[in-house]
Design an enzyme around this catalytic site. Sequence first.
Site, short mmCIF file in Angstrom:
data_model
loop_
_atom_site.label_atom_id
_atom_site.label_comp_id
_atom_site.label_asym_id
_atom_site.label_seq_id
_atom_site.Cartn_x
_atom_site.Cartn_y
_atom_site.Cartn_z
N ASN A 147 0.88 -1.17 0.00
CA ASN A 147 0.00 0.00 0.00
C ASN A 147 0.91 1.21 0.00
O ASN A 147 1.54 1.53 1.00
CB ASN A 147 -0.90 -0.02 1.24
CG ASN A 147 -1.86 1.16 1.28
OD1 ASN A 147 -1.69 2.15 0.57
ND2 ASN A 147 -2.88 1.06 2.13
N GLU A 177 3.15 0.67 3.29
CA GLU A 177 2.73 -0.28 4.32
C GLU A 177 2.39 -1.60 3.65
O GLU A 177 1.92 -1.63 2.50
CB GLU A 177 1.50 0.24 5.07
CG GLU A 177 1.69 1.52 5.84
CD GLU A 177 0.40 2.03 6.45
OE1 GLU A 177 -0.63 1.31 6.34
OE2 GLU A 177 0.40 3.15 7.00
N ASP A 196 -14.83 6.61 -34.01
CA ASP A 196 -14.10 5.76 -34.94
C ASP A 196 -14.95 4.83 -35.78
O ASP A 196 -14.87 4.82 -37.00
CB ASP A 196 -13.07 4.93 -34.16
CG ASP A 196 -12.15 5.79 -33.32
OD1 ASP A 196 -12.47 6.97 -33.10
OD2 ASP A 196 -11.13 5.29 -32.85
N GLU A 242 -13.55 4.59 -20.00
CA GLU A 242 -13.63 5.26 -21.29
C GLU A 242 -15.08 5.39 -21.75
O GLU A 242 -15.52 6.43 -22.23
CB GLU A 242 -12.80 4.48 -22.31
CG GLU A 242 -12.68 5.14 -23.66
CD GLU A 242 -11.79 4.33 -24.60
OE1 GLU A 242 -11.41 4.88 -25.65
OE2 GLU A 242 -11.46 3.16 -24.28
#
Length: 821
Positions: free
Chosen positions: A116, A137, A586, A792
């Site tokens: 962490n 940690e 696209d 996205e």
Amino acid sequence: MRLVALASLLLAVAVSALGNSQQGFNSELSFDEYTEQSLLWAPYRPNCYFGIRPRNVDQSPFMLGIMWFDNSDASGLSRIRHFVEQGDKLQKYGWEVYDPRVGGREVIIDEANNLNLTIYFTKSHNGENWAVRVHGEPLDPERGSAASVVVYFNQNGQDGQSRLKKIVGDDSGKMLFHGVSKELGEYQLTVRDNFGSYYSDPGLPTMEIVPGCDSSKTAHLSMTVPDENVWMARDVFLSILSDSVKQIVEEKGAEAVNPSLFPSTFTIRNLYDFPAGNFHYLQKSFDNSSPEGFEFDIIYNALDTKERITSIGDVANLISGTINHVETKFAELFALEPKGEQYHSFALETLSNLLGGIGYFHGTQLVDRVTIFDDEQFEEVKLQHATEEGPLSLFTSVPSRAFFPRGFYWDEGFHLLQIMEYDFDLAFVICSSWFDLIEADSGWIAREVILGDEARSKVPEEFRVQNPNIANPPTLLLAFSEMLDRAIKNQESSALEFPGPVDDEITAQKQTSQLENNPDLLLKYAERIYPKLLKHYNWFKTSQKGLIEEYEEILEDEGILEKVHQEEAYTWRGRTINHCLPSGMDDYPRPQPPDVAELNVDALAWVGIMTRSMRRIAHVLSLKDDEAEYQKIENNIIENLDLLHWSEEHRCYCDITIDSLGDGRAFVCHEGYISLLPFALKLVPLDSPKLKHILSLMSDPEGIFSEYGLLSLSRRDEYFGTAENYWRGPVWLNINYLCLDALTYYFPAVVSGAAEGLSPEESQAKQLFVSLKESLVNNVFKNWEERGYCYESYDQYTGKGKGIEHFTGWTALVVNIMGNK
């Protein structure tokens, strides 16, 4: 022209806005001075989990990056982290609180490495010095792992003057370096442990498996790496370390595979006796079995500064002030709906990650100026005549640190619509950096700006080369005209006066909205950049011009030839059979098969919004003749949208082509985002009878309305959810945001409290607005809460995030949707 070059223009209008006393910037700084100081340093390498470089320092920048892995495991090297990669499958990474002017807190949860990791970045009050605090940690102290953190840094510059040398080092982990940069001057870098134990086995007499490889101490390697290869720090590290491990195994045999000595075995050393250079690795291997973890600081101090960061307490105080500053400013600026601690954390983290994706890029780009598109050839776009051009510089945010860490022309306008709500001046600085890229002779800007090998390393080869014939939706002008509108409204209100000493946070907001509240500065820039914008505008119109003459006989037969404005018809150059990358959408369905006569409704709409933006700029610059000309063109485009692209049969806007028999106009209608774009961009007249049909289209639960937001393509369309399914159904935040904004423009009652006395259309619009806003916020929040990221796009069936994770580019517009004051 870089923003700093504006100094001579702005000396007469230096702003007397109060400085942010908490962050300590001089209250009398001009816009340029404040910008240069507050935005000089930040983690401007967004492709790295953490990487620092200065802005506008190109010849001799200081570069830093952080890597980590678990070196207690023989397979640990396969899990070394450096560049942000979706394949790393981290449980979390990103900024929880961040502002590039002051710093913030980044949290990384790496289960595979049992770590962490929290990284703080903060600056001195004058912005010249900075500190990084690395706190780690174990996720599970019982796993017995080691947290090996590698810090690398380099003083770039082959000028003979730039250097970076260690001058002090001890067993406590403290090291002191002296650096010189031609542009930055002299500085001192200190790396100091605060707490934590290095990895060692008390049952062994020593952890040094061979000289230089001892996990119980900080390892340091100084060498020379060419400036252009500093970004390859991970590859260089792995190469040296792999050779070292191989030699240790050959020399030590069975002893080398003693698990207790693995951390030492996987510690870097000067295997090849490299002479000391400007590039440095520091490797710290901490025992990751203590719940308290470890912590160390990296501190940069310019030697000629009065305000130095010298102690653990200095760093702690700066971090505390930084976090408090960002959290307070955010709370002041955004009135979120729905309310609640979790929604607040979600919104702050989402905005912070958009800001945390801001990077500074410098280098060459690859351009093919030879290839000219054959209007009869739509099989594939091949750009095979690339040459390196530049170097160029760009200050920009990015759509995704993991997958798109580079500048995207059409994304950036949406990013700026969000950023300007938090820091108006920062949005302007980014916008002006993009405008600096407009070519003086042609007016072209690349649709993807990929500068240097580091940026190119994250781009598939087929997308690295740019071509001056390929455009993208001009959202940057949309954002810039919005900035001008807001500044001029402040000027016209004549209500703005800077008060005397007041609350720190009000002061901070004034310091980052100098341009919004002092339009003279913005207008001077607009005046300077206008000739470039005009070239850009003309380049766009010329490069994407459609062949309307193919329709002359058809339009004459229809009796509308004289009404159609033949100079205002457009198509996207560079489309193929299956993709229209220039449009930004696209795989959205287009006329099949492609034809030289195809005209695209969204291309015309984007020229319309570009024209409107140029008209607004001409207006504020009092260029009356230009303004009148733009108004005429805008009116012609609005009329052409109806004359050429509105289908009465389908009651929506459509692409057109010539039918297969060659004797008629064929409407190619695919209900979805393309159909909505004239509305979303506010190009439909306020009194248009078509508005009711557009409302019906957006509200249809059998078409594009869903519980997750407006779908990109109607459920009834034959292409819905097919093939790549990229823009063929999924929900995208950028277009939804434009549609919500357009609803408030066409139907102001949607944001009023009144529910009575509304017309049927107003009532429908209000219901749509409320339900659409709620659907978008709830779904993006749900995904963040369950999976830790924005995405996205969002699946049309389930609402689940899809595509690139941690996509806090335009998906961060959800914060605007939740509400800003």
